[in-house]
Design a protein around this motif. Structure first.
Motif, PDB file in Angstrom:
ATOM      1  N   LEU A 137      -0.059  -5.211  -2.618  1.00 35.04           N
ATOM      2  CA  LEU A 137      -0.944  -5.807  -3.628  1.00 35.04           C
ATOM      3  C   LEU A 137      -2.167  -6.355  -2.907  1.00 35.04           C
ATOM      4  CD1 LEU A 137       1.348  -7.838  -6.079  1.00 35.04           C
ATOM      5  CD2 LEU A 137      -0.135  -5.906  -6.661  1.00 35.04           C
ATOM      6  N   SER A 138      -3.358  -5.937  -3.358  1.00 32.97           N
ATOM      7  CA  SER A 138      -4.581  -6.505  -2.789  1.00 32.97           C
ATOM      8  C   SER A 138      -5.665  -6.526  -3.845  1.00 32.97           C
ATOM      9  CB  SER A 138      -5.039  -5.715  -1.555  1.00 32.97           C
ATOM     10  OG  SER A 138      -5.477  -4.421  -1.932  1.00 32.97           O
ATOM     11  N   TRP A 194      -4.486  -4.611   5.969  1.00 34.65           N
ATOM     12  CA  TRP A 194      -5.380  -5.564   5.297  1.00 34.65           C
ATOM     13  C   TRP A 194      -4.585  -6.818   4.960  1.00 34.65           C
ATOM     14  CZ3 TRP A 194     -10.307  -6.596   3.998  1.00 34.65           C
ATOM     15  CH2 TRP A 194     -10.544  -7.464   2.932  1.00 34.65           C
ATOM     16  N   LYS A 195      -4.948  -7.950   5.585  1.00 36.21           N
ATOM     17  CA  LYS A 195      -4.144  -9.172   5.404  1.00 36.21           C
ATOM     18  C   LYS A 195      -4.880 -10.266   4.631  1.00 36.21           C
ATOM     19  CE  LYS A 195      -1.355  -8.495   9.569  1.00 36.21           C
ATOM     20  NZ  LYS A 195      -1.854  -7.198  10.029  1.00 36.21           N
ATOM     21  N   ASP A 196      -6.109  -9.983   4.208  1.00 38.20           N
ATOM     22  CA  ASP A 196      -6.938 -11.065   3.679  1.00 38.20           C
ATOM     23  C   ASP A 196      -6.558 -11.540   2.278  1.00 38.20           C
ATOM     24  OD1 ASP A 196      -8.184 -10.914   6.042  1.00 38.20           O
ATOM     25  OD2 ASP A 196     -10.211 -10.670   5.266  1.00 38.20           O
ATOM     26  N   TRP A 343     -18.627  -6.892   0.434  1.00 38.62           N
ATOM     27  CA  TRP A 343     -18.824  -7.871   1.514  1.00 38.62           C
ATOM     28  C   TRP A 343     -17.526  -8.166   2.254  1.00 38.62           C
ATOM     29  CZ3 TRP A 343     -23.635  -9.094   3.066  1.00 38.62           C
ATOM     30  CH2 TRP A 343     -24.658  -8.623   2.232  1.00 38.62           C
ATOM     31  N   ASP A 344     -16.395  -7.742   1.688  1.00 40.57           N
ATOM     32  CA  ASP A 344     -15.108  -7.955   2.363  1.00 40.57           C
ATOM     33  C   ASP A 344     -14.763  -6.818   3.325  1.00 40.57           C
ATOM     34  OD1 ASP A 344     -14.703 -10.258   0.873  1.00 40.57           O
ATOM     35  OD2 ASP A 344     -13.702  -9.181  -0.749  1.00 40.57           O
ATOM     36  N   VAL A 345     -15.536  -5.737   3.292  1.00 40.34           N
ATOM     37  CA  VAL A 345     -15.230  -4.570   4.131  1.00 40.34           C
ATOM     38  C   VAL A 345     -15.960  -4.702   5.465  1.00 40.34           C
ATOM     39  CG1 VAL A 345     -15.373  -2.049   4.298  1.00 40.34           C
ATOM     40  CG2 VAL A 345     -14.984  -3.130   2.065  1.00 40.34           C
ATOM     41  N   ASP A 346     -15.262  -4.423   6.553  1.00 44.63           N
ATOM     42  CA  ASP A 346     -15.859  -4.531   7.885  1.00 44.63           C
ATOM     43  C   ASP A 346     -16.554  -3.212   8.249  1.00 44.63           C
ATOM     44  OD1 ASP A 346     -16.564  -4.969  10.472  1.00 44.63           O
ATOM     45  OD2 ASP A 346     -14.521  -5.030  11.278  1.00 44.63           O
ATOM     46  N   TYR A 347     -17.844  -3.112   7.902  1.00 45.31           N
ATOM     47  CA  TYR A 347     -18.579  -1.866   8.141  1.00 45.31           C
ATOM     48  C   TYR A 347     -18.997  -1.693   9.597  1.00 45.31           C
ATOM     49  CZ  TYR A 347     -18.611  -1.027   3.161  1.00 45.31           C
ATOM     50  OH  TYR A 347     -18.204  -0.784   1.867  1.00 45.31           O
TER      51      TYR A 347
END
Length: 412
Positions: A137-138, A194-196, A343-347
């Motif tokens: 779940l995210s 993905w742990k956020d 903005w949560d993605v590490d580009y």
């Protein structure tokens, strides 16, 4: 169980026939597969139709934010070793689409059904599943999806006391919280990149401690359960400690994790891991995902990534720099209209790749890439982006409706 041990009522038969007719008309008009509109009509005529269609099947439900379509395909392939399978393989995963899929499988023994997270509890009530697979779940579709903790609570209440065997990812605290209300859970160590969305305890709100691959709440003691199945490199470890090689044509660690959960599901129905994992080799692409298509003298690999967790997994499987990357983002109804998740993605993981940006929200994405210090160009169309790339392989990553646009353009 025989396929026709429980014949449908006249009303149910009428509903199925009407639904199929409407679906066929929709297809003829060029409006897609028609499965959703067909299912809606059928359910209007017989609101209990989903339950009736499921009653002669051994049902498996698959739900998650990421990976449910692929995992549904892998499980369906594995269970075909034990008998005929009906499945909503095209991903129409709300009650109408599920009803349409089951209406086409009168001779099936197993129903392998992907379910949208928000509908899981209701579909489980209707279909009396033997097994439910919960993967992760995210955050997704921020404008309308409940906050992930509320979704986990919804699952927890909906599955409390369920007779189904729950196959659940021990590495996702939200999934563990949701599954813990069920009396019969088999835990799989499938990993969580993905742990956020899981830094606070879903049980008490305390801060989650995450030493290594373990996790626990220092305040209430809620902790990672001991898994009986595990993904270990390129192998699945079964409850006896035996290691079985994973045979997949699908790329990436996330798909190996999906295969581990699928093997655990197959075992519930008596299909041994070796047989299940060998059969999964059949799955090459899932509704166009991972397909490599020839377009304007380039090889485009089509990759779907709908939310931060999906983008993170996708970055881990693309070819190394300087392979060109085309990114496409829309924000239409099916995507969710809020693009703040970008903005949560590490580009910065794309450093070294030449990047072209397309899609309805290409300017939102451009601002995000500018801040991440990436080298990119904004293009109007896929054709323009492809022309800017050298001959050879191009990785194309798109969110949901952008992915459908791409498939139409490349004729896939």
């Amino acid at each position: 169980m025989s396929g026709n041990s429980d014949p449908l009522t006249p009303r149910a038969k009428l509903a199925v026939t009407a639904g199929k007719a409407v679906a066929a008309a929709s297809r003829a008009a060029g409006r897609g597969s028609g499965s959703v509109i067909g299912g809606r009509v059928a359910l209007k005529l017989d609101p209990d139709l989903l339950a009736r269609l499921a009653q002669h099947l051994d049902v498996v439900l698959v739900s998650a934010t990421n990976g449910k379509t692929t995992t549904t395909r892998l499980i369906a392939e594995a269970l075909r070793a034990a008998g005929p399978v009906v499945s909503n393989a095209l991903g129409a995963n709300m009650p109408a689409g599920i009803t349409s899929a089951l209406a086409g499988g009168s001779d099936a023994r197993y129903g392998v059904i992907e379910v949208d997270e928000k509908y899981l509890a209701g579909v489980a009530r209707d279909t009396d599943p033997k097994c439910i697979a919960l993967l992760n779940l995210s955050r997704d579709q921020l404008d309308r999806a409940a906050e992930t903790r509320m979704l986990a609570e919804n699952w927890r209440e909906g599955l409390a006391g369920s007779k189904a065997v729950i196959i659940a990812n021990a590495d996702d605290p939200l999934v563990v919280w949701a599954a813990s209300s069920s009396p019969n859970v088999i835990w799989v160590a499938a990993g969580q990149m993905w742990k956020d969305d899981a830094w606070s305890c879903p049980s008490c709100g305390g801060v989650m401690q995450r030493p290594g691959d373990d996790w626990f709440c220092g305040e209430c003691g809620f902790r990672r359960p001991t898994p009986s199945w595990a993904l270990s490199g390129d192998h699945v470890l079964d409850p006896h400690g035996s290691a079985w090689p994973i045979h997949l044509q699908l790329p990436g660690r996330a798909n190996k994790a999906n295969a581990a959960s699928s093997a655990a599901v197959a075992a519930v129905f008596g299909v041994p891991p070796q047989v299940a994992l060998e059969r999964m080799w059949q799955v090459q692409a899932v509704a166009g995902r991972y397909d490599v298509v020839r377009f304007q003298e380039r090889d485009l690999r089509l990759l779907l990534a709908k939310n931060p967790a999906g983008w993170l997994e996708t970055f881990s499987l693309i070819d190394p720099p300087p392979t060109p990357v085309i990114l496409s983002v829309n924000a239409r109804g099916a995507d969710g209209t809020d693009t703040s998740w970008l903005w949560d993605v590490d580009y910065t993981r794309l450093s070294g790749h030449p990047i072209c940006v397309i899609g309805d929200r290409r300017l939102d994405l451009a601002v995000r890439l500018e801040v991440a210090n990436q080298n990119f160009q904004v293009c109007e169309t896929l054709d323009q982006a492809v022309q800017l790339s050298p001959p050879g392989r191009i990785e194309v990553i798109a969110n949901y409706t952008a992915f459908q646009d791409l498939r139409r353009r490349v004729g896939n």
